[in-house]
Design a protein around this motif. Sequence first.
Motif, PDB file in Angstrom:
ATOM      1  N   ASN A 191       6.344   5.623 -14.772  1.00 23.70           N
ATOM      2  CA  ASN A 191       4.950   5.879 -14.370  1.00 23.70           C
ATOM      3  C   ASN A 191       4.375   4.731 -13.541  1.00 23.70           C
ATOM      4  OD1 ASN A 191       5.227   8.205 -15.826  1.00 23.70           O
ATOM      5  ND2 ASN A 191       3.522   7.821 -17.221  1.00 23.70           N
ATOM      6  N   THR A 192       5.150   4.307 -12.566  1.00 26.02           N
ATOM      7  CA  THR A 192       4.702   3.223 -11.711  1.00 26.02           C
ATOM      8  C   THR A 192       4.899   3.572 -10.235  1.00 26.02           C
ATOM      9  OG1 THR A 192       6.864   2.150 -11.857  1.00 26.02           O
ATOM     10  CG2 THR A 192       5.158   1.401 -13.396  1.00 26.02           C
ATOM     11  N   VAL A 193       4.077   2.973  -9.406  1.00 26.29           N
ATOM     12  CA  VAL A 193       4.208   3.082  -7.964  1.00 26.29           C
ATOM     13  C   VAL A 193       4.066   1.673  -7.394  1.00 26.29           C
ATOM     14  CG1 VAL A 193       1.764   3.629  -7.638  1.00 26.29           C
ATOM     15  CG2 VAL A 193       3.418   4.268  -5.882  1.00 26.29           C
ATOM     16  N   HIS A 194       4.831   1.404  -6.351  1.00 27.87           N
ATOM     17  CA  HIS A 194       4.849   0.071  -5.773  1.00 27.87           C
ATOM     18  C   HIS A 194       4.562   0.132  -4.282  1.00 27.87           C
ATOM     19  CE1 HIS A 194       6.659  -1.378  -9.491  1.00 27.87           C
ATOM     20  NE2 HIS A 194       7.503  -0.361  -9.403  1.00 27.87           N
ATOM     21  N   LEU A 195       4.084  -0.980  -3.755  1.00 23.33           N
ATOM     22  CA  LEU A 195       3.917  -1.134  -2.317  1.00 23.33           C
ATOM     23  C   LEU A 195       4.495  -2.490  -1.940  1.00 23.33           C
ATOM     24  CD1 LEU A 195       2.756   0.253   0.240  1.00 23.33           C
ATOM     25  CD2 LEU A 195       0.712  -1.177  -0.092  1.00 23.33           C
ATOM     26  N   GLN A 196       5.647  -2.465  -1.296  1.00 28.92           N
ATOM     27  CA  GLN A 196       6.263  -3.689  -0.799  1.00 28.92           C
ATOM     28  C   GLN A 196       5.694  -3.968   0.579  1.00 28.92           C
ATOM     29  OE1 GLN A 196       8.542  -5.859  -2.259  1.00 28.92           O
ATOM     30  NE2 GLN A 196       8.158  -7.113  -0.449  1.00 28.92           N
ATOM     31  N   MET A 197       5.094  -5.136   0.738  1.00 30.82           N
ATOM     32  CA  MET A 197       4.431  -5.492   1.986  1.00 30.82           C
ATOM     33  C   MET A 197       5.117  -6.712   2.576  1.00 30.82           C
ATOM     34  SD  MET A 197       0.447  -4.907   0.902  1.00 30.82           S
ATOM     35  CE  MET A 197       0.402  -6.350  -0.141  1.00 30.82           C
ATOM     36  N   ASN A 198       5.714  -6.534   3.737  1.00 27.31           N
ATOM     37  CA  ASN A 198       6.406  -7.618   4.434  1.00 27.31           C
ATOM     38  C   ASN A 198       5.708  -7.918   5.752  1.00 27.31           C
ATOM     39  OD1 ASN A 198       8.389  -7.584   2.391  1.00 27.31           O
ATOM     40  ND2 ASN A 198       9.599  -6.061   3.494  1.00 27.31           N
ATOM     41  N   SER A 199       6.033  -9.058   6.322  1.00 27.55           N
ATOM     42  CA  SER A 199       5.463  -9.468   7.619  1.00 27.55           C
ATOM     43  C   SER A 199       3.950  -9.305   7.620  1.00 27.55           C
ATOM     44  CB  SER A 199       6.099  -8.654   8.753  1.00 27.55           C
ATOM     45  OG  SER A 199       7.498  -8.804   8.759  1.00 27.55           O
ATOM     46  N   LEU A 200       3.322  -9.802   6.595  1.00 25.68           N
ATOM     47  CA  LEU A 200       1.878  -9.608   6.446  1.00 25.68           C
ATOM     48  C   LEU A 200       1.111 -10.322   7.550  1.00 25.68           C
ATOM     49  CD1 LEU A 200       1.714  -9.794   2.584  1.00 25.68           C
ATOM     50  CD2 LEU A 200       0.774  -7.938   3.971  1.00 25.68           C
ATOM     51  N   LYS A 201       0.013  -9.691   7.937  1.00 28.19           N
ATOM     52  CA  LYS A 201      -0.858 -10.191   8.995  1.00 28.19           C
ATOM     53  C   LYS A 201      -2.259 -10.425   8.425  1.00 28.19           C
ATOM     54  CE  LYS A 201       1.567  -7.232  12.334  1.00 28.19           C
ATOM     55  NZ  LYS A 201       1.406  -6.157  13.361  1.00 28.19           N
ATOM     56  N   PRO A 202      -3.037 -11.282   9.073  1.00 28.79           N
ATOM     57  CA  PRO A 202      -4.413 -11.489   8.589  1.00 28.79           C
ATOM     58  C   PRO A 202      -5.204 -10.179   8.497  1.00 28.79           C
ATOM     59  CG  PRO A 202      -3.827 -13.215  10.121  1.00 28.79           C
ATOM     60  CD  PRO A 202      -2.685 -12.230  10.135  1.00 28.79           C
ATOM     61  N   GLU A 203      -4.931  -9.242   9.374  1.00 27.91           N
ATOM     62  CA  GLU A 203      -5.659  -7.972   9.350  1.00 27.91           C
ATOM     63  C   GLU A 203      -5.257  -7.074   8.182  1.00 27.91           C
ATOM     64  OE1 GLU A 203      -4.009  -9.304  11.947  1.00 27.91           O
ATOM     65  OE2 GLU A 203      -2.962  -7.743  13.117  1.00 27.91           O
ATOM     66  N   ASP A 204      -4.248  -7.472   7.416  1.00 25.69           N
ATOM     67  CA  ASP A 204      -3.907  -6.746   6.192  1.00 25.69           C
ATOM     68  C   ASP A 204      -4.781  -7.189   5.011  1.00 25.69           C
ATOM     69  OD1 ASP A 204      -0.486  -7.069   7.174  1.00 25.69           O
ATOM     70  OD2 ASP A 204      -1.721  -5.251   7.302  1.00 25.69           O
ATOM     71  N   THR A 205      -5.591  -8.198   5.222  1.00 24.88           N
ATOM     72  CA  THR A 205      -6.480  -8.668   4.157  1.00 24.88           C
ATOM     73  C   THR A 205      -7.439  -7.568   3.744  1.00 24.88           C
ATOM     74  OG1 THR A 205      -6.364 -10.978   4.872  1.00 24.88           O
ATOM     75  CG2 THR A 205      -8.299 -10.313   3.595  1.00 24.88           C
ATOM     76  N   ALA A 206      -7.442  -7.261   2.455  1.00 20.80           N
ATOM     77  CA  ALA A 206      -8.267  -6.166   1.941  1.00 20.80           C
ATOM     78  C   ALA A 206      -8.096  -6.081   0.433  1.00 20.80           C
ATOM     79  CB  ALA A 206      -7.857  -4.831   2.570  1.00 20.80           C
ATOM     80  N   VAL A 207      -8.951  -5.290  -0.177  1.00 16.41           N
ATOM     81  CA  VAL A 207      -8.709  -4.866  -1.562  1.00 16.41           C
ATOM     82  C   VAL A 207      -7.848  -3.601  -1.493  1.00 16.41           C
ATOM     83  CG1 VAL A 207      -9.718  -4.095  -3.730  1.00 16.41           C
ATOM     84  CG2 VAL A 207     -10.875  -5.844  -2.359  1.00 16.41           C
TER      85      VAL A 207
END
Length: 120
Positions: A77-93
Amino acid sequence: QVQLVESGGGLVQPGGSLRLSCAASGFTFNRYVMNWYRQAPGKERELVAAITSAGNGINYVDSVKGRFTISRDNAKNTVHLQMNSLKPEDTAVYYCNARGTGSYYGMNYWGKGTLVTVSS
């Protein structure tokens, strides 16, 4: 009761990676499409990634294609989000969202969010 609990957010430098997790309980997880949304300061909430109830269909917003990967484990019962090559514009809740299908159509649940800050 229904709970969606996000974890894994934090501060990361541009180019770095984070893995968000969402632990679900209180509903029939494998009958729900799972989504990750995000909301940056002063902007509307946007859908970032979606995965079908069986995990055989996935969509991403154009701005994260090739960098983010959504996955789910219906046994846990889990979901994941792998985030690579992050950019400043990915800043968020970042928010975990569950939308019911079939006999659960119309049901819609939200987590409280986890903050991701991309900055040097």
